[in-house]
Design an enzyme around this catalytic site. Sequence first.
Site, PDB file in Angstrom:
ATOM      1  N   ALA A 193       0.644  -1.217  -0.012  1.00 44.93           N
ATOM      2  CA  ALA A 193       0.001   0.124  -0.081  1.00 44.93           C
ATOM      3  C   ALA A 193       0.996   1.321  -0.046  1.00 44.93           C
ATOM      4  O   ALA A 193       1.937   1.196  -0.479  1.00 44.93           O
ATOM      5  CB  ALA A 193      -0.880  -0.018   1.185  1.00 44.93           C
ATOM      6  N   SER A 194       0.299   2.310   0.903  1.00 43.74           N
ATOM      7  CA  SER A 194       0.947   3.557   0.537  1.00 43.74           C
ATOM      8  C   SER A 194       2.359   3.897   1.299  1.00 43.74           C
ATOM      9  O   SER A 194       3.076   4.928   1.209  1.00 43.74           O
ATOM     10  CB  SER A 194       0.070   4.668   1.052  1.00 43.74           C
ATOM     11  OG  SER A 194      -1.171   5.051   0.349  1.00 43.74           O
TER      12      SER A 194
END
EC number: 3.4.16.4
Length: 623
Positions: free
Chosen positions: A325-326
């Site tokens: 993810a981020s």
Amino acid sequence: MTFKDFDAEEKLFLRRVIVAFGVVVVCFGILIFNLYNLQIRQHHYYTTRSNENDIKMLPVAPTRGIIYDRNGIPLVRNVTWYDIAVTPYKIADMDALLKQLTPIVDLSPDDISDFRRALKSSSRYRPVVLKNALTDVEIARFAVNQFHFNGVTINSYQDRQYPYGAELAHVLGYVSKINDNDLKALDKKGLAENYAADHNIGKQGIERYYENDLHGKTGYQEVEVDNHGRIVRLLKDVPPIAGKNIHLTLDLHLQEYIESLLAGQRAAVLVEDPHDGSVLAMVSMPSYDPNPFVKGISYQDYGKLLHDKNLPLINRVTQGLYPPASTVKPYMAMSALLCGIITPQTTFFGAPTWTLPGTQRHYRDWKKTGHGMLDVTKAIEESADTFFYQVAYMMGIDRIDTMLSQFGYGKPTGIDLNEEYDGLLPSRAWKQRVHKKAWYQGDTISVGIGQGYWIATPIQMVKAMVALINNGKVIAPHLLLNEESGKTVVPYRPSGTPAQIADPASPYWGLVRQAMYGMANAPNGTGYKFFHTAPYGIAAKSGTSQVFSLKENQTYNAKMIPIRLRDHVFYTAFAPYKNPKVAIALILENGGSDGVTAAPIMRKILDHLFDPQADTTQPDQAP
């Protein structure tokens, strides 16, 4: 009147004498041949067999090395037990023997079936263990009746005990009984003889990885025994060499503190010293008690662990596979800067959605109102998806694969544990090989924010962050601090020279680190309300990993979906900002439960390390 034919009788007599003499010669020939065969050709064999009747070589097991934490706290114990063993060739009626021994040492049906199974794969001249861990009462009963049982002996042995149980199971692992596969592997390596007196061998974790160091060297005693197998005298004694003691980089108190924060969760935390890769804490929840494995866990109990939907046997730090993810946005930004795709002054407009050029495919930003104008610093601070969609589109999957693999994604980290998964950094070649399909631009866009095909382990996330902290120097994580043998202490030494990503003097390293600091300290940063009050300075990056995909017009609402379909939540951080002493990755599967959220836990861990007197009361919900 009958006349005798003396000539005929004489000839008959001579023939009989010759035949008899021939038979005698043949018999003597056979006897002489057998004597030659026994005395000359098979002299060594029968000499050895004869000596075995009264001279025995008894292997003596070495003491297994102790494992300590970095502060000298012992994490394992060696405890002495007693077993009863049978030498098969000395037993005329095995069934009768087992029947006689059953009431004396309380043999169970499982003991007997395990023993019969072991008999089939063992030499009849070597003792086979009938029962382990005899009680004092069982030992006393046998001692009184020992003279009835030629070929049956009681022997002492050492076993491992794990006083911290599940707290350290994924790090320490465990030892367990040596099985046929172990024996084949040892024999192939030429090490089988060194395990002649051992019951157990390292099967998981540190116990397995450092088995050769912890085990030591088997000794032996040459003894004379009588025809009942009793030792008459000691002829030669070669003492065993104890295994090395191992000191880990792990801090037991920190490990226990983090576990207390994660009680009841499916979660993982790794705390690492970014200067040298020392692992200070490795927590994977839930866990399991390794002690039953030492003596042999039952099929029923093992089956429960194996089929537990919470996967307690998996070390989530090294084997948990999640879309990163981020958390990857700082490394995507760094890669784009190093490749010249963007500069610190490059700006994009951060709208609520981003459209793939030439298509009608829209990709949403987590922020419904968008971010406005974005440069790379603001994009990291606000975790702007649309900025990184554009960056990924401009870089292309080939450059992403080349750059992000240098940060350690998609391959082992080098941690000194065998239980580690590679993860997956997707590439054009990988998709063609596995899915037999071409790579599409839409695939690249998802990779740009750590989604899509990309999966990684928490330990890979920390390795990438450590490379960022060290201006591109890639340092492998490790658990070994030093090995101790007597007065000799050998410190951990990394193998090879650390790889270097790009130019360590590039100003971009500091720029991206500053952006992570802004994420935690700038008012617009997504972690501002959790971290900006820390006096020591925190740099961080959060991430939310989708468990299932939303439709284009669908809104994510955690309260409306089953727990196991909720997003995973990550936090990566390093601190103190100006002189980092720890790099941490935290994951809460499905966002945690019972009000537990990722950012407050991360803050509590950091305060525990650098500001223990701080009030760590935080807002209830992560941004």
